[in-house]
Design a protein around this motif. Structure first.
Motif, short mmCIF file in Angstrom:
data_model
loop_
_atom_site.label_atom_id
_atom_site.label_comp_id
_atom_site.label_asym_id
_atom_site.label_seq_id
_atom_site.Cartn_x
_atom_site.Cartn_y
_atom_site.Cartn_z
N ALA A 229 0.82 -1.22 0.00
CA ALA A 229 0.00 0.00 0.00
C ALA A 229 0.85 1.27 0.00
N TYR A 237 -5.12 6.01 -2.38
CA TYR A 237 -5.48 5.08 -1.31
C TYR A 237 -6.92 5.32 -0.88
N GLN A 242 -9.00 2.14 0.17
CA GLN A 242 -9.56 2.10 1.53
C GLN A 242 -10.97 1.49 1.58
N THR A 272 4.07 3.10 4.76
CA THR A 272 2.71 3.65 4.89
C THR A 272 2.66 4.93 5.73
#
Ligand code: CP3
Length: 378
Positions: A229, A237, A242, A272
């Motif tokens: 991610a 994202y 998400q 992240t």
């Protein structure tokens, strides 16, 4: 933090529901820290603790393919237990892989040693996605069987179940194998969002069913791995990933223990730092932090942006730098102590690596780290 009894109760003999003290995991250091309490000792486990760093693992895996090992309940259970016996870690992580549910659904996928997951055919078009097989409940039986065998041996040590998050799994599917920058899936979400959303929905449902099978059969927590991610911008994202990770978590969010508490859910990825609060908002109760971000800073970022339910900071998991596992002990010890001290700002802290155990790691170093952490006052 207690929630009303509105969820789906776990079976009465589940380690989070049983009244048998020899089998209950509710008061274990791991579950206590995951729930923001003060544990009897500082809990620690390692991502990829079951694997090539252990000679006993290499021994039992001889001549058996990775995915085949995952689908033999007796072997998967034995491998899951090996690092718990050897290191006295505070949790077992179920020996499986993020692509096991794909194989169980009937997708042509294998794990090539030294490379990673490789698909017979990449999934790139709407027709490819429409042709994906469904994961049936019956096909998950070898997983449930392996989990049942494992928790029967673990006693009051919790088992963590896991699944691959939709982005990371879809990244392998679109590329047909490992890639460096994940250009394929990142292009697809913009160029053909409809196909991307269909693929990510399939991946979320498949991951959710895989995770739910493990928790119902006896796992005391669940972890969603979104290892890649970190290659996404915050906007991408939030828009394209998400909602699908939230959908994967929604498959297990209703499950509650004997006192109506939800099952702890961890969300982990690497690189992240910029998307950590957005990942938390997908619905985890604990955030994994990789080695790039100091825990104090992770705590600050999470607390500065309360989630949809108004919660501020969350318990953290991490973040020993795997590179330091082969540094001189004095250097490693100082680093581990620093991580433990930094973790005290969070409502709960489970020590782990900032990513998996490298296969070349000397396993006696891992045992020494566990002993050190257990010697520190919680
Ligand atoms: O202790 C544990 O964490 C065991 C369970 C576990 C495995 N894979 C076993 C495994 C877990 C949680 C995973 C998750 C996984 N698999 C992720 C997310 C976590 C991460 O590391 O980022 C990813 C990206 C995969 C995909 C995958 N599977 C890769 C990239 C590889 C490495 C390939 C190689 O040989 O370098 C695998 C294979 C794999 N999964 C191994 C293990 C123990 C090695 C297999 C072997 O012994 O040959």
């Amino acid at each position: 933090m207690s929630e009303p009894l509105t969820g789906t109760p776990l079976p009465a003999d589940h380690p989070l529901a049983t009244t048998d003290p020899a089998r209950s995991t509710v008061g274990s250091p791991l579950v206590t820290a995951f729930r923001g309490g003060t544990p009897s000792r500082i809990p620690v486990w390692f991502m990829r603790q079951a694997g090539r760093s252990l000679p006993e693992y290499r021994e039992v895996r001889q001549g058996i393919g990775m995915l085949e090992s995952c689908l033999k309940p007796e072997l998967a259970s034995e491998i899951t237990l090996q690092p718990v016996r050897r290191h006295d870690v505070d949790a077992a992580i179920f020996f499986s892989d993020i692509v096991v549910p794909l194989r169980l659904a009937g997708v042509d996928v294998d794990i090539v040693p030294g490379t990673g997951p490789v698909l017979g055919q990449a999934v790139r078009t709407a027709a490819d996605v429409a042709a994906l097989p469904e994961l049936t409940d019956e096909s998950l039986e070898p997983i449930r069987e392996a989990v049942r065998r494992t928790v029967a041996e673990l006693g009051s040590t919790p088992l963590i179940g896991f699944a691959g998050a939709p982005f990371t799994v879809a990244a392998y599917m679109v590329e047909g194998g490992p890639s460096r920058d994940h250009l394929g899936p990142r292009t697809m979400m913009h160029a053909d969002p409809e196909t991307w959303n269909a693929l990510a929905t399939w991946a979320a449902d498949t991951a959710g069913a895989f995770l739910r099978a493990q928790i119902e059969a006896g796992a005391s927590a669940g972890q969603l791995f979104d290892s890649w991610a970190g290659s996404l911008s915050l906007d991408d994202y939030q828009q394209y990933v998400q909602p699908h990770s939230a959908h994967a978590f929604s498959h297990v969010r209703d499950l509650v223990d004997g006192s109506g508490q939800p099952v702890p859910l961890v969300h982990f990825g690497t690189g992240t730092s910029e998307i950590l609060p957005a990942m938390r908002d997908a619905g985890a109760s604990v955030m994994g932090v990789d080695y790039r971000l100091p825990l104090g800073e992770a705590h600050r970022r999470l607390g500065a942006t309360p989630g949809p339910d108004g919660r501020g900071t969350v318990p953290l998991q991490g973040n020993i730098d795997p590179a330091l596992l082969s540094a001189p002990w004095e250097v490693l010890e100082a680093h581990v102590r620093e991580v433990v001290e930094a973790g005290r700002v969070a409502p709960g802290h489970v020590v782990n690596l900032g990513h998996g155990v490298p296969p070349t790691t000397d396993p006696t170093v891992l045992t020494r780290i566990v002993d050190l952490i257990h010697s520190i006052q919680p």
